[in-house]
Design an enzyme around this catalytic site. Structure first.
Site, PDB file in Angstrom:
ATOM      1  N   TYR A  53       0.817  -1.208   0.023  1.00  0.00           N
ATOM      2  CA  TYR A  53       0.122   0.091  -0.178  1.00  0.00           C
ATOM      3  C   TYR A  53       0.920   1.221  -0.183  1.00  0.00           C
ATOM      4  CZ  TYR A  53      -4.173  -2.942   1.440  1.00  0.00           C
ATOM      5  OH  TYR A  53      -4.946  -3.854   1.229  1.00  0.00           O
ATOM      6  N   LEU A 220     -18.626  -1.433   0.465  1.00  0.00           N
ATOM      7  CA  LEU A 220     -19.122  -0.642  -0.287  1.00  0.00           C
ATOM      8  C   LEU A 220     -18.820  -0.560  -1.642  1.00  0.00           C
ATOM      9  CD1 LEU A 220     -18.614   2.788   1.731  1.00  0.00           C
ATOM     10  CD2 LEU A 220     -20.611   1.020   1.891  1.00  0.00           C
ATOM     11  N   GLY A 223     -17.016   1.969  -3.321  1.00  0.00           N
ATOM     12  CA  GLY A 223     -17.834   3.194  -3.245  1.00  0.00           C
ATOM     13  C   GLY A 223     -18.859   3.285  -4.244  1.00  0.00           C
ATOM     14  N   THR A 226     -22.296   3.449  -2.639  1.00  0.00           N
ATOM     15  CA  THR A 226     -22.482   4.843  -2.000  1.00  0.00           C
ATOM     16  C   THR A 226     -23.666   5.575  -2.820  1.00  0.00           C
ATOM     17  OG1 THR A 226     -20.921   6.209  -3.133  1.00  0.00           O
ATOM     18  CG2 THR A 226     -20.474   5.162  -0.806  1.00  0.00           C
ATOM     19  N   GLY A 227     -23.797   5.124  -4.044  1.00  0.00           N
ATOM     20  CA  GLY A 227     -24.683   5.789  -5.246  1.00  0.00           C
ATOM     21  C   GLY A 227     -23.937   7.045  -6.032  1.00  0.00           C
TER      22      GLY A 227
END
Length: 338
Positions: A53, A220, A223, A226-227
């Site tokens: 990372y 999620l 992401g 989240t929409g």
């Protein structure tokens, strides 16, 4: 925050784990410290990182996340923090990692190189959970598990886990550990969300029967849940918008997470969340942690505001009615991520 036992270990961890994979790339050090402080204040005692990372993996910033996290650890009591990190898997095939000149492997030599580097960057003597980041099924599990056993005997790690592993790989590792009395994988960190439920096909049975805990990442769906991708315009700076302009691997990942089926599923899931008075983010995180085979759900954030929304799921328990409606979407649009 509620706690759960990790596999068959002596560790009990917060049911939400703080992921750190963007610290040092899309999230700078100052913001990372703010996110980590807020997570700690919220009762999160479990933190996940990796030698490779931040993401996307690049030679210019590889190791930076562990360095940032190592600085932050010094501001908190060490005994109050449960640290998980990972050794990169093999550097041939689908991906060549930007460390050790791309010649990584899960043999004793590279596991030893990786652990020494992580310990130095994190500034600790022992890593609580040491995970293999991705497997190599052509390499003997004997050597991998022997290497991890040696690290435990030397006090460099407490427990071991795997990530992105298959049913075959997890069972083969457990068989090897049983046969030769070696350290075992007590956790598996795989992609698991309402948009990606493939873990339930086979691996869930292994976890339940063998006492291995899932540490789901991307609850999620990167992401998507989240929409933010369901609007008429693409959100500027969002992960998969950036990835579409980068390498071929990132483009393939974007197409997997972001397609007609995932967007259609997300639209219906957002309607369910709104109906029951919560955001799709809260519903998705709550759904993830509401499984008996899950020890801790890994959440990520680039800002404190993003973290706050995920933290709202801490005490949320979805009703049978909500779960039934979510399952109906999963049956209607099966395997949206392929």
């Amino acid at each position: 925050m509620k706690k759960r036992r990790l596999g068959k270990t002596g560790m009990v961890v917060s049911e939400i784990c703080m992921g750190t994979m963007t610290f040092g790339s899309s999230c700078n050090e100052d913001e990372a410290f703010k996110i980590l402080d807020r997570a700690y204040d919220a009762g999160i005692d479990f933190y996940d990182t990796a030698e490779i990372y931040p993401v996307p993996p690049q030679k210019s910033w590889v190791h930076r996340t562990e360095e940032i996290f190592g600085k932050w650890i010094k501001t908190k009591p060490r005994d109050g923090i449960i640290i998980a990190t990972k050794v990169a898997g093999p550097g041939h095939g689908w991906f060549s990692p930007p460390l050790r000149e791309g010649k990584t492997a899960l043999d004793k030599y590279h596991i030893r190189r990786a652990i020494e580097g992580s310990l130095q960057r994190l500034g600790v003597e022992t890593i609580d959970l040491y995970q293999t980041h991705w497997p190599d099924h052509d390499v003997s599990y004997d050597e991998t598990m022997e290497a991890l056993t040696e690290l435990k005997e030397e006090g460099k790690i407490r427990y071991a886990g795997c990530s992105n592993e298959t049913s075959f790989g997890l069972m083969k590792s457990l068989w090897t550990s049983d046969k030769y009395n070696l350290i075992r994988y007590d956790s598996i960190q795989n992609n698991f969300s309402i948009l990606n439920r493939r873990f339930e096909d086979e691996l869930v049975q292994v976890c339940r029967k063998e006492g291995v805990s899932l540490l789901p990442y991307s609850p999620l769906a990167g992401g998507v849940l989240t929409g933010k991708y369901n609007g008429t315009t693409k959100p500027e700076g969002a992960r998969f918008v950036r990835y579409m302009a980068e390498g071929e691997r990132q483009k393939r990942m974007s197409n997997r997470f972001l397609n007609e089926q995932t967007l259609a599923s997300t639209k219906e899931l957002m309607e369910i969340a709104t109906k029951y008075g919560m955001s799709s983010t809260v519903m998705s995180v709550a759904w993830s942690k509401q499984h008996d085979f899950v020890a801790s759900t890994i959440i990520g954030a680039n800002t404190v505001e993003q973290l706050e929304e995920s933290l709202k799921a801490t005490d949320v328990i979805l009703s049978d009615e909500i779960l039934t409606e979510i399952n109906a979407v999963s049956k209607k649009i099966q395997y949206p991520m392929g």
